[in-house]
Design a protein around this motif. Structure first.
Motif, PDB file in Angstrom:
ATOM      1  N   PRO A   1       2.578  -3.761  -6.995  1.00 40.68           N
ATOM      2  CA  PRO A   1       2.667  -2.389  -6.484  1.00 40.68           C
ATOM      3  C   PRO A   1       4.014  -1.732  -6.763  1.00 40.68           C
ATOM      4  N   TYR A   2       3.972  -0.444  -6.941  1.00 40.75           N
ATOM      5  CA  TYR A   2       5.159   0.354  -7.246  1.00 40.75           C
ATOM      6  C   TYR A   2       5.929   0.626  -5.955  1.00 40.75           C
ATOM      7  N   VAL A   3       7.182   0.188  -5.884  1.00 41.37           N
ATOM      8  CA  VAL A   3       8.036   0.421  -4.719  1.00 41.37           C
ATOM      9  C   VAL A   3       9.221   1.277  -5.161  1.00 41.37           C
ATOM     10  N   PRO A   4       9.320   2.519  -4.693  1.00 41.86           N
ATOM     11  CA  PRO A   4      10.443   3.378  -5.080  1.00 41.86           C
ATOM     12  C   PRO A   4      11.782   2.787  -4.630  1.00 41.86           C
ATOM     13  N   VAL A   5      12.824   3.042  -5.415  1.00 45.73           N
ATOM     14  CA  VAL A   5      14.165   2.550  -5.121  1.00 45.73           C
ATOM     15  C   VAL A   5      15.116   3.737  -5.002  1.00 45.73           C
ATOM     16  N   TYR A   6      15.852   3.774  -3.906  1.00 43.04           N
ATOM     17  CA  TYR A   6      16.860   4.810  -3.673  1.00 43.04           C
ATOM     18  C   TYR A   6      18.212   4.129  -3.467  1.00 43.04           C
ATOM     19  N   VAL A   7      19.270   4.804  -3.862  1.00 40.12           N
ATOM     20  CA  VAL A   7      20.612   4.244  -3.762  1.00 40.12           C
ATOM     21  C   VAL A   7      21.434   5.107  -2.814  1.00 40.12           C
ATOM     22  N   MET A   8      22.041   4.464  -1.823  1.00 41.44           N
ATOM     23  CA  MET A   8      22.855   5.185  -0.852  1.00 41.44           C
ATOM     24  C   MET A   8      24.187   5.583  -1.481  1.00 41.44           C
TER      25      MET A   8
END
Length: 692
Positions: free
Chosen positions: A252-259
């Motif tokens: 499954p596609y899991v979005p990644v965000y960077v703080m």
């Protein structure tokens, strides 16, 4: 003899005398056993003049027979080491331990290495290797933390030397199995790139200036070169350690965000270093991250006067993010920054709030000794009009409503895809029960934070309604910040926490936490209608293996071994359609970094309980790393948690937030590993390398 020992050992040795005596004695015994083995070989027994061998080979039997006869001729006893030699061995061992102790002390004090008090040389080597970009598994298996896309362009006999200006001897960079070039090892010269943000350069080793360069003299290193030639020329068995990893292609596609950095916006609400930030964001864009996350600080935006909001710096930041076609995750931060682990800037609460606090310190959380914690407002003032005629809940709502109005176009364009609402210290829904500023140190149990006048008033009212007015006070036997459960009458096994009063108090204490989240999130849902909302919980894993779970109790989670304290929290999140952001993505990795055995911690089981409590009521779960991560092993553990292999329902995280962007992340070898991690979170086929 004692004076000589003291002179050799010194005063900085960590190990006890008794421990060292035992260790030296064991070494002596091992040496004696080795000598005996060298003399006698396999076991040979002489019984009434007959020789019995455990080997079935006749030749070996005859050989042992001859040896046994020689031993009998020499008196029938094995050679023993002289007492003086044993004493010298003990002195050498003590001296070695003293040197080791001084090395460990220096690394802890000056190098900021996370070494346990009784660490040994293996811990030192592992720490140095991890800092140099290598992965060290618990069993000692060691390998590079990034792929080797191309072999070095040097001949096997080439020797790496520094330029005359550096005068640092470097290690030979060869194409040995299991070794990848380009790692910034200590004492090794690595040429700097033109920009710390330049991650688009060739993946091959960039070392022409230091390997066999023009005018360099390698005559002084012929011995090293010959050794390397010998290793390469001889036939060797490939025993390259392989990291057993799942194939995440098609998952499954899991979005990644960077703080973004904590101080990306300064106290004047100005964007700090926009050019440097733009380079970092472009690098993240090249790695196909989905977006970035940023703290929106109450202490900056509403700093000077009530309802006087300054959003200028955030406007410029959001415009840059939109131009790069990245998404935004915004954290409504109603707490101060500074004083906690990982805080590199100081952002206090608004000045006008601090002024109110000077005249009425009960607006802040308070411990039993009366110490105030100005990190965030006490939940006792949620419905008290003590903030210039407004309650705390109204102040939070006005702030969120102003943000929604100011950045309406970013919501409509879908740039701002999620709002995380801060609910306590560090933005986490919990009491500030273990503040470092008040002397707490891991693994202390912390203290209850209910001694401001407003929470005490609520406690007395609850006790009266229960019919026991004398219960309207906090426990008097719950220890202090750094106590351990078995040292207190309240938290020990069979302690007061499980008595009538204890159950009443803990029920009230945890209810205040849940009610606070309920009130704030209900207004957040109103302010950000149609936008995803999240709330953060952190994993309080120490003392989880005890019956009371003391650290969780002081933090507000009524979760002893006979009760599920997280189900009620998840029910509250479910009520408002709020996602859980669990800051415990790789807690089980702490087993390699902290001495958690003494704290009876169980990070893996805690994470399992919290995540499943959310999934059981269909609350979406997101993850966030709680400790810095730059190596493949850490990323792999996050992937394993994000996409559980054996989950019967195929559940996975909704998104992941990486903490945080930094110059260390932008180093080339770290960024390559991060890119690989993002691909695997997206379910893409990662670039194959020689040890996967």
């Amino acid at each position: 003899m004692a004076a000589e020992l003291q002179k050799l050992v010194g005063t900085s040795e960590d190990d006890d005398e008794e421990d060292m005596e035992m260790d030296v004695k064991e070494e002596d015994d091992e040496d004696d056993l080795d000598e005996e083995k060298n003399i006698a070989g396999p076991t040979v027994l002489a019984v009434h003049g007959r020789i019995t061998s455990t080997s079935s080979n006749d030749n070996r039997f005859q050989h042992h027979h001859q040896i046994q006869e020689q031993i009998v001729m020499q008196g029938g006893s094995r050679r023993s080491r002289p007492v003086e030699e044993k004493e010298r061995t003990k002195l050498r061992e003590r001296h070695r331990r003293a040197i080791t102790a001084r090395i460990l002390a220096g690394l802890r004090r000056h190098g900021n290495y996370n070494l346990r008090v009784r660490a040994d040389i293996n811990d030192v080597i592992a720490a140095l290797a991890r800092e140099a970009g290598w992965v060290v598994l618990p069993d000692g298996t060691t390998f590079p933390s990034r792929s080797q896309n191309a072999r070095p362009s040097v001949a096997p006999s080439s020797v790496a030397v520094t330029s005359p200006t550096n005068q640092i001897l470097t290690t030979p960079q060869t194409s040995l199995k299991g070794v990848s070039c380009g790692y910034p090892l200590k004492g090794v010269f690595v040429p700097n790139s033109s920009s710390p943000y330049d991650v688009s350069s060739s993946s091959q080793c960039q070392s022409p200036s230091i390997v066999g360069g023009k005018g360099e003299n390698t005559d002084n290193h012929l011995l090293v070169a010959a050794s390397v030639d010998n290793v390469i020329d001889k036939p060797v068995v490939d025993i390259t350690p392989k990291l057993q990893e799942r194939d995440f292609a098609g998952t499954p596609y899991v979005p990644v965000y960077v703080m973004l950095p904590l101080g990306v916006i300064n106290m004047k609400c100005e964007l700090v270093d926009p050019d440097g930030l733009l380079k970092q964001l472009r690098a993240l864009k090249s790695a196909n991250v989905n977006g970035v996350a940023v703290n929106c600080w109450w202490g900056i935006v509403e700093a000077h006067f009530p309802q006087d909001y300054n959003w200028s710096g955030y406007k410029r930041l959001f415009q840059i993010v939109r131009e790069l076609k990245l998404n935004l995750q915004v954290v409504m931060s109603f707490h101060e920054c500074g004083g906690n682990v990982g805080d590199d800037v100081c952002i206090p609460l608004p000045h006008w709030v601090a002024e109110i606090g000077r005249s009425n310190p009960d607006i802040f959380f308070t411990d039993r000794e009366g110490r105030r914690n100005p990190e965030c407002l006490s939940w006792g003032v949620d419905k008290e009009r003590v903030l210039k005629g407004r309650t705390a809940i109204e102040v939070y709502f006005d702030f969120m409503r102003s943000f929604r109005k100011e950045f309406d176009e970013f919501f409509l364009d879908g740039i701002i895809f999620m709002i995380e609402v801060g609910l306590g210290p560090c933005g986490v829904l919990q009491y500030p029960s273990y503040p470092v500023k008040h002397g707490w140190r891991y693994p202390g149990i912390g203290e209850f934070q209910c001694y401001d006048q407003y929470l005490l008033k609520s406690l007395r009212k609850a006790a009266e309604l229960r019919g026991h007015p004398f219960w309207g006070k906090g426990p008097d036997n719950a220890g202090s910040y750094n106590s351990r459960p078995n040292e207190t009458g309240f938290f020990r096994d069979g302690g007061d926490y499980d008595g009538y009063y204890g159950r009443f108090f803990l029920t009230w204490y945890s209810k205040v936490l849940v009610d606070h989240g309920d009130h704030v999130l209900s207004l957040a849902k109103l302010a950000f209608e149609g936008t995803c909302i999240a709330a953060k919980l952190s994993g309080i894993h120490w003392w989880y293996k005890t019956t009371s779970h003391a650290a969780e109790l002081t933090a507000g989670f009524y979760n002893p071994s006979n009760r599920d304290g997280y189900a009620v929290v998840m029910a509250m999140l479910k009520k408002h359609g709020v996602a859980l952001n669990f800051s415990c993505a790789e807690l089980h990795m702490l087993e390699h970094h902290e001495n958690i055995s003494d704290a009876l911690a169980d990070p893996k089981v805690l994470a399992w309980q919290v995540v499943n409590a959310a999934w059981d009521v269909s609350v979406p779960v997101a993850g966030e790393n709680s400790v810095p991560c730059h190596d493949r092993e850490g990323y792999y553990q996050i992937l394993e948690n994000a996409k559980p292999l054996n989950d019967p329902d195929g559940r996975h995280w909704s998104f992941f937030t990486y903490l945080r962007i930094s110059s260390l992340l932008m180093e080339r070898h770290n960024f390559i590993e991060f890119e690989r991690f993002v691909k695997r979170m997206h379910g893409e086929e990662a670039v194959l390398d020689f040890y996967t």
